[in-house]
Write a protein that holds these residues in place. Structure first.
Motif, short mmCIF file in Angstrom:
data_model
loop_
_atom_site.label_atom_id
_atom_site.label_comp_id
_atom_site.label_asym_id
_atom_site.label_seq_id
_atom_site.Cartn_x
_atom_site.Cartn_y
_atom_site.Cartn_z
N GLU A 1 0.85 -1.19 0.00
CA GLU A 1 0.00 0.00 0.00
C GLU A 1 0.88 1.23 0.00
N VAL A 2 0.41 2.25 -0.71
CA VAL A 2 1.08 3.55 -0.69
C VAL A 2 0.14 4.52 0.00
N GLN B 1 1.36 2.83 -12.78
CA GLN B 1 0.63 3.82 -11.98
C GLN B 1 1.32 4.03 -10.62
N LEU B 2 1.79 2.95 -10.01
CA LEU B 2 2.48 3.03 -8.73
C LEU B 2 3.77 3.84 -8.85
N GLU C 1 4.49 6.13 -11.08
CA GLU C 1 4.12 7.53 -11.29
C GLU C 1 3.69 8.19 -9.98
N GLU C 2 2.86 7.49 -9.21
CA GLU C 2 2.38 8.03 -7.93
C GLU C 2 3.52 8.27 -6.96
N LEU C 3 4.42 7.29 -6.83
CA LEU C 3 5.54 7.44 -5.90
C LEU C 3 6.49 8.54 -6.35
N THR C 4 6.70 8.65 -7.64
CA THR C 4 7.57 9.71 -8.16
C THR C 4 6.97 11.08 -7.85
N ALA C 5 5.68 11.22 -8.04
CA ALA C 5 5.02 12.50 -7.74
C ALA C 5 5.05 12.80 -6.25
N GLN C 6 4.74 11.79 -5.43
CA GLN C 6 4.75 11.99 -3.97
C GLN C 6 6.12 12.33 -3.46
N PRO D 1 -0.01 8.54 2.05
CA PRO D 1 0.66 9.84 1.86
C PRO D 1 2.03 9.95 2.52
#
Length: 183
Positions: free
Chosen positions: A99-100, A166-167, A169-174, A102
């Motif tokens: 799980e990712v 998608q994961l 991309e999400e982690l890179t953005a976060q 915030p």
């Protein structure tokens, strides 16, 4: 084990990272992938044992019935392989979670020895994907989240290709939005 959501620590005013059960699962194709991968290993072992048996039979009188330890060894190996291939993939699928959130990436991996890992987003240095030839046949990708931890990277195994993309991309953005120097 009691699970909890991330809470804010009143004294520091920062989000506290707490151990909890991750919600996301590996791909539905993961058990078959793990079974095939393990089956290939067992097949190599059984072929080596069969080769030993054939070599021994050729070296001796082939039609003389002599008890050979290889028959017992092949039988035991076959039983162990069947047990392993029938239990491990389903058990491992039930255990593997990720799980990712915030503030952190949570993982739980293993099947006999289980490992729970938390990687605070502020400590993430790189996010990588791996996909071997067999995983490619199943359309699966593993994601590695490298942190400043001495324990090593956090790995999320057997994700569908689109979920992995998608994961990442999400982690890179976060990671780009999270204050900290990742050390």
């Amino acid at each position: 084990m009691k699970t909890s959501m991330d809470r804010t620590d009143g004294s520091a005013g920062r989000a506290a990272v707490r151990l909890r059960t991750p919600r996301e699962m590996a791909s539905r194709r993961a058990p078959l992938f793990w079974a095939v991968r393990a089956g290939l290993g067992w097949a190599v072992l059984l072929l080596a044992e069969a080769g030993w048996l054939l070599n021994d039979r050729i070296a001796t009188v082939p039609y003389l019935p002599v008890p050979r330890p290889q028959y017992l060894l092949i039988g035991v190996t076959a039983v162990l392989a069947l047990l392993h291939l029938s239990v491990m993939p389903c058990w491992r699928f039930r255990v593997h979670r990720w799980e990712v959130a915030p503030v952190a990436v949570y993982t739980r991996t293993g099947w006999v020895n289980q490992e729970w890992r938390i990687a605070p987003v502020s400590r993430i240095q790189t996010v990588d994907t791996q996909r071997g030839p067999l995983a490619s046949l199943f359309g699966l990708v593993s994601v590695t989240v490298t942190t400043a931890s001495a324990r090593g990277p956090v790995r999320i195994h057997a994700l569908d290709q689109d979920v992995a993309e998608q994961l990442v991309e999400e982690l890179t953005a976060q990671t780009g939005q999270t204050p900290g120097d990742a050390t």
